[in-house]
Structures are given as C-alpha cells and as structure tokens.
Enzyme design. Structure first.
Site, PDB file in Angstrom:
ATOM      1  N   GLU A  26     -15.073 -23.572   2.567  1.00  0.00           N
ATOM      2  CA  GLU A  26     -13.887 -22.854   2.079  1.00  0.00           C
ATOM      3  C   GLU A  26     -13.995 -22.843   0.567  1.00  0.00           C
ATOM      4  O   GLU A  26     -13.887 -23.887  -0.083  1.00  0.00           O
ATOM      5  CB  GLU A  26     -12.624 -23.561   2.576  1.00  0.00           C
ATOM      6  CG  GLU A  26     -12.524 -23.456   4.093  1.00  0.00           C
ATOM      7  CD  GLU A  26     -11.373 -24.231   4.701  1.00  0.00           C
ATOM      8  OE1 GLU A  26     -10.742 -25.034   4.005  1.00  0.00           O
ATOM      9  OE2 GLU A  26     -11.113 -24.026   5.894  1.00  0.00           O
TER      10      GLU A  26
ATOM     11  N   CYS B  86      -6.237 -21.920  -3.981  1.00  0.00           N
ATOM     12  CA  CYS B  86      -7.350 -21.000  -3.710  1.00  0.00           C
ATOM     13  C   CYS B  86      -6.843 -19.642  -3.241  1.00  0.00           C
ATOM     14  O   CYS B  86      -7.459 -18.619  -3.481  1.00  0.00           O
ATOM     15  CB  CYS B  86      -8.270 -21.608  -2.668  1.00  0.00           C
ATOM     16  SG  CYS B  86      -7.406 -22.008  -1.149  1.00  0.00           S
TER      17      CYS B  86
ATOM     18  N   GLU C 223     -12.963 -16.460 -11.176  1.00  0.00           N
ATOM     19  CA  GLU C 223     -11.808 -17.275 -10.769  1.00  0.00           C
ATOM     20  C   GLU C 223     -11.424 -18.198 -11.924  1.00  0.00           C
ATOM     21  O   GLU C 223     -12.247 -18.968 -12.409  1.00  0.00           O
ATOM     22  CB  GLU C 223     -12.174 -18.117  -9.537  1.00  0.00           C
ATOM     23  CG  GLU C 223     -11.017 -18.955  -9.039  1.00  0.00           C
ATOM     24  CD  GLU C 223     -11.418 -19.892  -7.902  1.00  0.00           C
ATOM     25  OE1 GLU C 223     -12.455 -20.571  -8.022  1.00  0.00           O
ATOM     26  OE2 GLU C 223     -10.673 -19.956  -6.904  1.00  0.00           O
TER      27      GLU C 223
ATOM     28  N   LYS D 292     -15.647 -37.659   0.763  1.00  0.00           N
ATOM     29  CA  LYS D 292     -15.852 -37.817  -0.683  1.00  0.00           C
ATOM     30  C   LYS D 292     -14.743 -36.997  -1.335  1.00  0.00           C
ATOM     31  O   LYS D 292     -14.855 -35.785  -1.496  1.00  0.00           O
ATOM     32  CB  LYS D 292     -17.236 -37.295  -1.068  1.00  0.00           C
ATOM     33  CG  LYS D 292     -17.847 -37.973  -2.286  1.00  0.00           C
ATOM     34  CD  LYS D 292     -17.033 -37.844  -3.552  1.00  0.00           C
ATOM     35  CE  LYS D 292     -17.220 -36.522  -4.220  1.00  0.00           C
ATOM     36  NZ  LYS D 292     -16.259 -36.308  -5.323  1.00  0.00           N
TER      37      LYS D 292
HETATM   38  P1  NAD Z   1     -15.583 -28.377  -7.049  1.00  0.00           P
HETATM   39  O1  NAD Z   1     -16.537 -27.535  -6.295  1.00  0.00           O
HETATM   40  O2  NAD Z   1     -15.839 -28.609  -8.491  1.00  0.00           O
HETATM   41  O3  NAD Z   1     -15.483 -29.833  -6.403  1.00  0.00           O
HETATM   42  C1  NAD Z   1     -15.104 -30.018  -5.060  1.00  0.00           C
HETATM   43  C2  NAD Z   1     -15.722 -31.298  -4.543  1.00  0.00           C
HETATM   44  O4  NAD Z   1     -17.136 -31.159  -4.524  1.00  0.00           O
HETATM   45  C3  NAD Z   1     -15.425 -32.528  -5.391  1.00  0.00           C
HETATM   46  O5  NAD Z   1     -15.189 -33.608  -4.535  1.00  0.00           O
HETATM   47  C4  NAD Z   1     -16.709 -32.708  -6.173  1.00  0.00           C
HETATM   48  O6  NAD Z   1     -16.944 -34.029  -6.598  1.00  0.00           O
HETATM   49  C5  NAD Z   1     -17.739 -32.277  -5.155  1.00  0.00           C
HETATM   50  N1  NAD Z   1     -19.025 -31.832  -5.697  1.00  0.00           N
HETATM   51  C6  NAD Z   1     -19.262 -31.185  -6.870  1.00  0.00           C
HETATM   52  N2  NAD Z   1     -20.594 -30.914  -6.995  1.00  0.00           N
HETATM   53  C7  NAD Z   1     -21.198 -31.394  -5.882  1.00  0.00           C
HETATM   54  C8  NAD Z   1     -22.546 -31.411  -5.410  1.00  0.00           C
HETATM   55  N3  NAD Z   1     -23.556 -30.873  -6.117  1.00  0.00           N
HETATM   56  N4  NAD Z   1     -22.788 -31.968  -4.218  1.00  0.00           N
HETATM   57  C9  NAD Z   1     -21.800 -32.497  -3.462  1.00  0.00           C
HETATM   58  N5  NAD Z   1     -20.509 -32.523  -3.863  1.00  0.00           N
HETATM   59  C10 NAD Z   1     -20.202 -31.973  -5.043  1.00  0.00           C
HETATM   60  O7  NAD Z   1     -14.152 -27.744  -6.812  1.00  0.00           O
HETATM   61  P2  NAD Z   1     -12.766 -28.215  -7.433  1.00  0.00           P
HETATM   62  O8  NAD Z   1     -12.772 -27.848  -8.888  1.00  0.00           O
HETATM   63  O9  NAD Z   1     -12.496 -29.609  -7.034  1.00  0.00           O
HETATM   64  O10 NAD Z   1     -11.731 -27.286  -6.629  1.00  0.00           O
HETATM   65  C11 NAD Z   1     -11.362 -26.019  -7.039  1.00  0.00           C
HETATM   66  C12 NAD Z   1     -12.129 -24.974  -6.261  1.00  0.00           C
HETATM   67  O11 NAD Z   1     -11.886 -25.128  -4.873  1.00  0.00           O
HETATM   68  C13 NAD Z   1     -11.715 -23.550  -6.580  1.00  0.00           C
HETATM   69  O12 NAD Z   1     -12.845 -22.740  -6.659  1.00  0.00           O
HETATM   70  C14 NAD Z   1     -10.867 -23.153  -5.375  1.00  0.00           C
HETATM   71  O13 NAD Z   1     -10.781 -21.769  -5.128  1.00  0.00           O
HETATM   72  C15 NAD Z   1     -11.577 -23.866  -4.294  1.00  0.00           C
HETATM   73  N6  NAD Z   1     -10.714 -24.044  -3.132  1.00  0.00           N
HETATM   74  C16 NAD Z   1     -10.933 -23.272  -2.020  1.00  0.00           C
HETATM   75  C17 NAD Z   1     -10.102 -23.392  -0.904  1.00  0.00           C
HETATM   76  C18 NAD Z   1     -10.298 -22.545   0.318  1.00  0.00           C
HETATM   77  O14 NAD Z   1      -9.686 -22.856   1.337  1.00  0.00           O
HETATM   78  N7  NAD Z   1     -11.097 -21.509   0.283  1.00  0.00           N
HETATM   79  C19 NAD Z   1      -9.050 -24.319  -0.938  1.00  0.00           C
HETATM   80  C20 NAD Z   1      -8.860 -25.073  -2.088  1.00  0.00           C
HETATM   81  C21 NAD Z   1      -9.706 -24.939  -3.175  1.00  0.00           C
END
Ligand code: NAD
Length: 503
Positions: free
Chosen positions: A271, A305, A407, A195
């Site tokens: 992550e 991230c 963040e 997804k």
């Molecule tokens: P997000 O959590 O908003 O969304 C990530 C994914 O989760 C999307 O595909 C979204 O549609 C899905 N999602 C959202 N709510 C959900 C739910 N209730 N159930 C299932 N799926 C759901 O994150 P984002 O805004 O896309 O990405 C940015 C974040 O990702 C930042 O916090 C960043 O630090 C983190 N990040 C972490 C790493 C790491 O390796 N630690 C790497 C990249 C990004």
C-alpha cells in the site's frame, strides 16, 4: 517499572522523562543487542519521549526463530474458532487499555487527542474484530470433475497460513495501519514480525502487552524497532525465514522491498503513495464538498495516503469554491494535542517539515498564487520547536510543476479549474499514482461514469474516508500491489491449496 507504567508515566505528559521502547520478541521485552538506541521525539514541541532500541540482524534472527517456532507450537494447532476468539480478545484488550493507546499515539504523532480517541485507536481495535469474523465465514471452492472411467473426481480447496509474515508500517496512523495487516495475518494463523516506523514506536510496543495479557502464544506477535536501509527494515525483508512481506509506505521504499523479496520469490502486498484528486462539479452540494475536502486535505496535517492534494473544480464554481475553502482553512487552530480547541496538529518530524516547506518554496518559484498559508505558523514558545506548517492552498500552478505531480504528504492542495468531464478525468489520471479519488456531484449517472474512468483503487462519491473494512482496499499504478480488506486479505495471508479426490 513495567512498560505499561512507563507508557502511562511518560506518553501523555508535556515534559516526561525518557522512556525505553524495547523490542518485543518471543513474548518478552528485550533490549537492543548491540546497545544502539535512537531518540523518539514529540512532533508538537520536539521534546524527548524516550529512547528506542535499534534492532540489527541478531534481533531479526531471534524474531524469525520465535515466529517460526510459534507456527510449530500451540498457535499452529488452534482451530479457526479459537483464533477468532483470540482476535476478539485482542480488540477488547486494546479497548481496555484505550487511554494508554491514545496517549502513546498522541505523543508519537502530535495529532489532536480527539482524533486519536474517536477514529484512529478505535479503528485499530476494530481491525481485529473484522478479521475475527472474516476467517470464520469464508467458504472455499469445490468442483466435481468428470473422469474417463465415469466415476469422477471432486476437487476442493483449503486455506493454509503462509507462515512468517514481515509487516513494515509507516508513521501516519501507526496503530490503525499496522493492525490492518497484523489482524488478518494472525486471524489466518500466521505469525508476524512488525517493524514499525522509527518515528512512531509507541503503540506497536504497547500491543505486545495486550497480546500477552489475552493469551496470544509467545512468538506469534514480534516487534523489532529500527530504521529502513541497513537496519531492522532491510534485514527483515532480506531474511530468508520470512515467507511474505506486507508493507505500507512510500512507493520508492516499496521498490527497494520488492527487490529484497525477489530473493527467494517471496510474495508482497504493498500500500503505497498517492497524489489524489478531488473532482468537484458545478452541481455539487457546495457545503458538503467543502466539508469533505477540508477533511481530505487537512486531516492529520495532510498526512493521509488517501488525502487530496489536487482539487479540480468546474469553472462556474471555481472562484466561490476557492474563497470558501480558504475561509475554512483559516479557521484551523494548531495547538497542543490535549487542548480541546486544537483542530490541527504538526507534521511528524522536523525532517518532514523541511520536505514539506521545500514544496511550499517550490510552489512559490513555479508561480503559484498562494491563496492561504505557505509558511510556518507562529506558535507559543513552548511549541515553537515543533514540526509546524501552515495549512496551504495554491492556485495557478503550471500543469508540469512537480508540486502537482509529487506526493507532498502535507496539509496543502492546488486548486485548478476545468471545463468538461473528459478534461477532469484526463487531469485526474495524469499521474504515476492511482490510489484514491473523490467525486462531488448531484448527477448520479455522471458520478458512476467518472468513477469508472479514473484509474484508482478507491473512489468516493460525495464522501471521503467512509470505510467498510470488508471492501477491497489498495492502489492502482504505482500506488500499490494487491488488495487487502475483508476476504481480499485472505488472498495474501493464506495459501489456497487444491485437493483432488478420485471417486
Ligand atoms: P517510508 O516508506 O519512508 O517508511 C515506511 C516504513 O518502511 C518505515 O517503517 C521505514 O523504516 C521502512 N523502510 C524504509 N526503507 C526501508 C527499506 N529499504 N527496507 C525495509 N523497510 C524500509 O514511508 P513513511 O514516510 O513512513 O510513510 C508515508 C508514506 O506511506 C506515504 O508515501 C504514504 O502515501 C504512504 N502510505 C500509504 C498508504 C496506503 O494505504 N496506500 C497508507 C499510509 C501511508
């Protein structure tokens, strides 16, 4: 028109007509069953890239059935060598379609083409090569055990794929972060349902064509588009046919997914977010530290991230460091991703722009000194509707400001002086997060000491984002659960089974 032709036609153009991003289920592109679609817009000018099929429970059901059937079909019978060869073919397939992947990712993220071409897309392909090697070369353990009758027994373990893996990925480097999970999952013999982020459907969709072209059996790689709550993301994590869930994204989304995974006691690998610090000692090579911190704060418009939002500088170097970083930040040039002069892209969306600007406003209210930036840059009329913000540096925020603790995920940092090593470590650790840190010093003993005391999963000394994909990757505290990378990925994507043989 095939999806390839559509992607080629639309993604790289400035005013391309609408494209469809369909689901990829059981080896075929399919429309939204409900007929619901949503828009995909370019971050640099808010122009329409196309419409994306929105998945519901029916698409997730279909994808789970296809993924399960794949495990019971030819895919489940392949040898490790065969799977490894196929993973290499996928990597080569991405490289063969390099320009299409660059164009799709550039349209979705708005980041400069050079960054896509030199880093993010090659890494997407490299993920498949690394795990093609890892699965072929990993040993399992064996023990000889004494028994009362003196004949003894031998124990050995075997690795089995976990089954159907749900992969939920974010938008900040879509192909790289998705394949970081898909590659080991497939190399280990699982099937996946991806997804992708609703903001960046392009490269996950395109990868389906590569999978078909190189002969990955149908149902092994599936993509269902949609949102999180009450949409494809939540339906995927709730589905009892999904055996484990690997997720990259925000910490609070991880909390919601973990609750869903509790039903059926499914395993998770997370992550998550970060609020990473850089610690610059007065003896650091200033040029190297500035160069590294410029990248760690501003690369990908600060949407990394592992990026730095808190910079701690030993007091004797503080004023010089602030002035030098300010001068460098002011050389960043926002612009069209295809223009060679562009060194700075937009945020992912206007919604995210609103969030980042709310922190810019909050910093002002909390009494920050705005060293540079703090607003929206003047852009030419054709890009004025894009999600632009200025590279921003603050000093002077109180230690309890939310700007220092939450963040932001934007191109900004707060720079704070410190006087002792112990103080720097305490400030760096004063956060719920624990993803990454960078330490800048010429004193090697101090570097090792500080590295061991900062509570993070990944520490860089005199560098940043230097990645060997065999090393453990993941966050401490609320920045993650588990480690991926090299053999560590196998801990999640396989199940180790012990076999005891009485001799
Ligand atoms: P997000 O959590 O908003 O969304 C990530 C994914 O989760 C999307 O595909 C979204 O549609 C899905 N999602 C959202 N709510 C959900 C739910 N209730 N159930 C299932 N799926 C759901 O994150 P984002 O805004 O896309 O990405 C940015 C974040 O990702 C930042 O916090 C960043 O630090 C983190 N990040 C972490 C790493 C790491 O390796 N630690 C790497 C990249 C990004």
């Amino acid at each position: 028109m095939t999806d390839t032709e559509l992607a080629q036609r639309d993604a790289p153009t400035r005013q391309g007509p609408a494209t469809s991003f369909r689901h990829f289920i059981d080896g075929a592109y399919v429309e939204s069953i409900s007929g619901r679609t949503f828009e995909n817009r370019r971050p640099f000018d808010n122009g329409l890239i196309g419409h994306v099929a929105e998945g519901g429970r029916e698409e997730i059901d279909a994808a789970v059935n296809a993924a399960r059937a794949a495990l019971d079909g030819p895919w489940g019978k392949l040898t490790v060598d065969d799977r490894s060869d196929l993973m290499r073919a996928v990597a080569d397939g991405i490289t063969a379609r390099f320009d299409d992947f660059v164009a799709a990712e550039m349209a979705d993220t708005g980041q400069p083409k050079s960054m896509m071409a030199h880093a993010f897309i090659p890494r997407g392909a490299a993920n498949f090569k690394v795990f093609a090697d890892v699965v072929k070369n990993v040993a399992t353990e064996s023990f000889q055990s004494p028994t009362p009758d003196g004949t003894g027994a031998i124990n050995y373990s075997i690795r089995k794929p976990k089954g159907v893996i749900g992969v939920i990925s974010p938008w900040n480097s879509p192909l790289l972060l998705m394949t970081w999970k898909v590659a080991p999952a497939l190399a280990c013999g699982n099937s996946v349902i991806v997804k992708p982020s609703e903001e960046t459907p392009g490269t996950a969709t395109l990868l389906g064509e590569v999978m078909n072209a190189v002969g990955v059996p149908k149902g092994v790689y599936n993509v269902v588009h949609g949102f999180g709550p009450d949409s494809a993301g939540a339906f995927l994590t709730e589905h009892p046919g999904v055996d484990a869930i690997t997720f990259t994204g925000e910490t609070r989304t991880g909390t919601a997914i973990m609750k869903a995974a509790a039903e059926g006691l499914r395993d998770v690998s997370f992550e998550l977010g970060g609020k990473n610090s850089a610690i610059v000692f007065a003896d650091a090579d200033l040029d190297a530290a500035i160069e590294g911190i410029m990248r760690s704060v501003f690369l990908n418009c600060g949407q990394v991230c592992l990026g730095t939002e808190r910079v701690l500088v030993e007091r004797p170097l503080f004023d010089r460091f602030v002035a030098t970083l300010k001068a460098k930040a002011e050389t960043l040039r926002p612009g069209h991703p295809e223009d060679k002069a562009t060194s700075f892209g937009p945020l992912i969306s206007r919604e995210h722009q609103k969030k980042v600007l709310s922190y810019y406003e909050r910093a002002r209210r909390d009494g920050a000194t705005i060293v540079t930036g703090g607003g929206v840059p003047d852009m030419p009329a054709e890009m004025a509707a894009g999600a632009w913000v200025e590279p921003t540096i603050w000093t002077g925020l109180p230690d309890d400001s939310v700007v220092i603790h939450e963040e932001i995920f934007g191109p900004c940092c707060h720079i704070r002086p410190f006087d002792t090593e112990a103080e720097a470590v305490a400030i760096a650790n004063n956060t719920q997060y624990g993803l990454a840190t960078t330490i800048w010093t010429r004193d090697l003993s101090r570097a090792h000491r500080v590295a061991a005391n900062v509570d993070v999963g990944i520490t860089w000394v005199n560098s940043w984002f230097l990645r060997d994909l065999r090393t453990p990757f993941g966050g401490s505290k609320q920045s993650g659960i588990g480690r991926e990378g090299g053999v560590h990925s196998l801990e999640f994507y396989t199940e180790l089974r012990n076999i005891c043989v009485k001799l």
